[in-house]
Every structure is written in C-alpha cells, then in structure tokens.
Design a protein around this motif. Structure first.
Motif, short mmCIF file in Angstrom:
data_model
loop_
_atom_site.label_atom_id
_atom_site.label_comp_id
_atom_site.label_asym_id
_atom_site.label_seq_id
_atom_site.Cartn_x
_atom_site.Cartn_y
_atom_site.Cartn_z
N CYS A 65 2.43 12.95 -2.90
CA CYS A 65 1.95 11.58 -2.73
C CYS A 65 0.47 11.46 -3.09
N VAL A 66 0.12 10.32 -3.63
CA VAL A 66 -1.27 9.97 -3.89
C VAL A 66 -1.70 8.85 -2.95
N ILE A 67 -0.87 7.81 -2.82
CA ILE A 67 -1.16 6.67 -1.94
C ILE A 67 0.13 6.29 -1.21
N ILE A 68 0.02 6.00 0.08
CA ILE A 68 1.17 5.57 0.89
C ILE A 68 0.94 4.13 1.32
N ILE A 69 1.91 3.26 0.99
CA ILE A 69 1.86 1.85 1.37
C ILE A 69 2.59 1.69 2.70
N ASN A 70 2.17 0.73 3.53
CA ASN A 70 2.81 0.49 4.82
C ASN A 70 4.32 0.30 4.63
N SER A 71 5.11 1.20 5.24
CA SER A 71 6.54 1.24 4.95
C SER A 71 7.42 0.82 6.12
N ALA A 72 6.83 0.31 7.21
CA ALA A 72 7.62 -0.03 8.40
C ALA A 72 8.70 -1.06 8.09
N LEU A 73 8.36 -2.11 7.36
CA LEU A 73 9.32 -3.16 7.02
C LEU A 73 10.46 -2.61 6.17
N TYR A 74 10.15 -1.73 5.24
CA TYR A 74 11.17 -1.20 4.34
C TYR A 74 12.05 -0.17 5.06
N THR A 118 7.13 2.78 -1.64
CA THR A 118 5.95 2.73 -0.78
C THR A 118 5.12 4.01 -0.87
N THR A 119 5.69 5.06 -1.46
CA THR A 119 4.94 6.30 -1.70
C THR A 119 4.64 6.40 -3.18
N VAL A 120 3.38 6.28 -3.54
CA VAL A 120 2.96 6.33 -4.95
C VAL A 120 2.64 7.77 -5.30
N ARG A 121 3.31 8.29 -6.33
CA ARG A 121 3.14 9.68 -6.74
C ARG A 121 2.50 9.75 -8.12
N SER A 122 1.75 10.82 -8.33
CA SER A 122 1.14 11.05 -9.64
C SER A 122 2.20 11.62 -10.57
N PRO A 123 2.32 11.11 -11.79
CA PRO A 123 3.32 11.64 -12.72
C PRO A 123 2.97 13.00 -13.29
N PHE A 124 1.72 13.45 -13.09
CA PHE A 124 1.31 14.76 -13.60
C PHE A 124 0.17 15.28 -12.74
N SER A 125 -0.08 16.57 -12.83
CA SER A 125 -1.18 17.17 -12.08
C SER A 125 -2.50 16.82 -12.74
N ALA A 178 -8.20 1.38 -4.64
CA ALA A 178 -7.61 0.80 -3.42
C ALA A 178 -7.98 1.66 -2.22
N ASP A 179 -8.35 1.00 -1.12
CA ASP A 179 -8.67 1.69 0.12
C ASP A 179 -7.66 1.29 1.19
N ILE A 180 -7.77 1.89 2.37
CA ILE A 180 -6.87 1.56 3.47
C ILE A 180 -7.04 0.10 3.84
N GLY A 181 -5.91 -0.63 3.90
CA GLY A 181 -5.94 -2.05 4.23
C GLY A 181 -5.96 -2.98 3.04
N THR A 182 -6.06 -2.43 1.82
CA THR A 182 -6.07 -3.27 0.62
C THR A 182 -4.69 -3.85 0.37
N LEU A 183 -4.63 -5.14 0.05
CA LEU A 183 -3.37 -5.81 -0.26
C LEU A 183 -2.91 -5.41 -1.65
N LEU A 184 -1.67 -4.93 -1.74
CA LEU A 184 -1.11 -4.50 -3.01
C LEU A 184 0.06 -5.38 -3.38
N GLY A 185 0.38 -5.43 -4.65
CA GLY A 185 1.53 -6.20 -5.09
C GLY A 185 1.14 -7.24 -6.12
N PRO A 186 2.06 -8.17 -6.41
CA PRO A 186 1.80 -9.19 -7.44
C PRO A 186 0.58 -10.05 -7.13
N ASN A 187 0.32 -10.31 -5.83
CA ASN A 187 -0.81 -11.15 -5.45
C ASN A 187 -2.05 -10.34 -5.06
#
Length: 309
Positions: A8-17, A90-97, A105-114
């Motif tokens: 993982c590189v970045i984890i998005i809040n996954s409770a809803l999913y 919700t778990t963003v992974r790097s496609p390569f090393s 993006a930092d903790i609390g940043t809104l992600l997505g289309p908006n």
C-alpha cells in the motif's frame, strides 16, 4: 507508506465500503437459503405429481420459485464482487517499486471526482528511461544496416546498444536497449522520438537529467582496418601502397568505409593478408623494391637506440 509492488501507498477511509461488503455477504446467504428451500420444494413435488397427488400448477410454481431463487443468488454474487472491488480501491498501491518524489494528498484530504485525483508521484529508480530524437537520415541508415529500432534480433551477434555520457563527461558504466521508436517523423523538426531503457542499480541517474546519447547502429565483423596515416587521397580517389610477394610495391586504389580513432575500414580493394606501407610511402613509386620492417619492430629499434645514447 510503502514503496514496493503490491504494497500500500495510501489508504482511503474504508468503513463505508466494508459495511457494503458485509451487507452483500448477508444478502447472498439469505438468497442461498431461499434457493435451497426452493430446490427441496421441487424435489418433494415431483414424486407427488407423478402419483397425481399434486397438480401441474403446483409443480410449475415450485420450479419457477427455484429458478427465481437461482437468479437472486447470481445477482447477490455480482453485488458482493462489486462491493469487494470498491473496497479494494480504498487501498492505493504502487504499480512498481521506486521512490515517492512528491506527495499531493495528506490525511483528511478529500479524494474522488470532486476532490484531488493525483495522490503521489512514484519514480522508478532501479531502471531509467532515456528519451532522445533521431533524424530521418539516421532512420535510413539504420534500415540500411538492417536495424529495426525497438526490436531485438536474436540472430544477430550484437544489439543496437545505447551508451550515455554524464554531465562530467564520464561514460555511464551500463548500456541499454531501445524499446520504443515513434513510427512517424515530426514535420516541424524532421526528427522522431526514441526511448531506451537502462539499468540504474546505484541510483546514479535521476529522472529529468540531461545526458549525451550514443546509439550503436552497426558492427562490421571481420572488417579490414588500416591506419588513417597510411591512406592517401588524390583526384582519382583514395589509395594505399601495398607490397607484393616479390617485395615490390604497387599503388592500389581502395574504397573507404567508416572511420574511428584514426583507423579506417576498407570496404573494397584490400585483402586481409595484404601487407601495406604505413610510413615513408611518399618516397615510393610503383614497382620499387622495399625492405619491409614491421611497425612494432621499428618501435623497438628506436627504443634501443635511445637507450644507447
């Protein structure tokens, strides 16, 4: 943050999913239970229908209920697969090393289309891609040498390697191969883009760095090479003095090829076993007899005379 493939590189809040996945699993279990009950109903009614103890309508209703239950199970399985896919997003992974050069993006940043779509920039460090341009003339020369840029020919004893020179004019110790060539020429510049991949185990090269590129397009195996100083050029062409078997010399015209480090390839007019004159040829004339001395022997004689003095 992790920097390796499948980590993982970045984890998005996954409770809803996660809640959606749990709900889809529960619905699937419910539909599977309904399917099992409908199947048992069909199995009970079939022997009763054969004994005329149940009507055709009862059997048809039972079969329809069973098929409807099967369809509900299939829908629930698809809903569960979709919910698990959304949870995995919700778990963003790097496609390569590599290394993260910039985090957007930092903790609390809104992600997505908006919100933000660029999360981080990962730079691959164990290998680097070198982009450079070649002219249409270079392309014609590569075709003449049967070199297809971007393709490796396993039947050839050599490959069109790329070497680069660093900013301090030192030669990079690793070579690379062209893995892509633009199939069209830019009409504005008369060039086309070429890309090569080189290993970078010590991270000596950085993305965005400027280098000088040298591409190997041909190796002439078993070529006849002579020193540049042994070749004379006049109006009729280039010629060289060759010693015959009777130790007389002849003026022989030759066809020259490429030149490198004061040495010239002779394309035509000279054999591998021919003995040529490299010094003092300005005193020669056709048919004159000479006493040959090898270049190495002459050097040794000069060194010996110097020691005696």
């Amino acid at each position: 943050m992790c920097l390796f493939y499948a980590f993982c590189v970045i984890i998005i809040n996954s409770a809803l999913y996660k809640a959606k996945v749990d709900k889809a699993k529960a619905q699937l279990k419910k539909d599977e239970a309904q399917e099992a009950k409908a199947q048992r109903d069909v199995e009970r009614l079939k022997p009763l229908y054969e004994q005329n103890a149940a009507s055709q309508l009862d059997l048809d209703n039972a079969i329809a209920a069973y098929e409807s239950a099967q369809a509900n199970v299939a829908m629930s399985q698809a809903d569960l697969a979709q919910a698990e896919l959304e949870l995995d997003y919700t778990t963003v992974r790097s496609p390569f090393s590599g290394r993260i050069s910039e985090r957007n993006a930092d903790i609390g940043t809104l992600l997505g289309p908006n919100g933000k779509s660029l999360l981080a920039t990962v730079v691959k460090s164990d290998t680097v891609l070198v982009d450079f341009s070649m002219t249409a003339l270079d392309y014609l020369r590569s075709q003449q040498r049967n070199v297809r840029l971007g393709e490796q020919d396993t039947t050839r004893s050599w490959q069109p390697n790329v070497t680069i020179t660093l900013a301090d004019n030192s030669v990079y110790p690793f070579t690379g191969l062209v893995d892509f060539a633009e199939p069209q020429v830019d009409p504005k510049t008369g060039t086309f883009s070429v890309r090569a991949e080189l290993p970078n185990p010590k991270q000596q090269l950085l993305p965005g760095q400027f280098t000088k590129v040298k591409l190997l397009l041909d190796i002439q195996e078993n070529a006849v090479v002579v020193p540049r100083k042994a070749v004379s050029i006049e109006k009729g062409g280039a010629y060289i003095w060759v010693m015959r078997s009777d130790e007389t010399v002849e003026k022989r015209f030759i066809e020259l090829g490429s030149e490198l480090d004061n040495r010239i390839v002779v394309e035509r007019g000279l054999g591998k076993k021919d003995i040529i004159v490299t010094e003092g040829y300005h005193k020669l004339s056709p048919g004159i007899k000479v006493h040959p001395i090898k270049a190495e022997s002459k050097k040794n004689i000069s060194n010996s005379e110097g020691k005696k003095q």
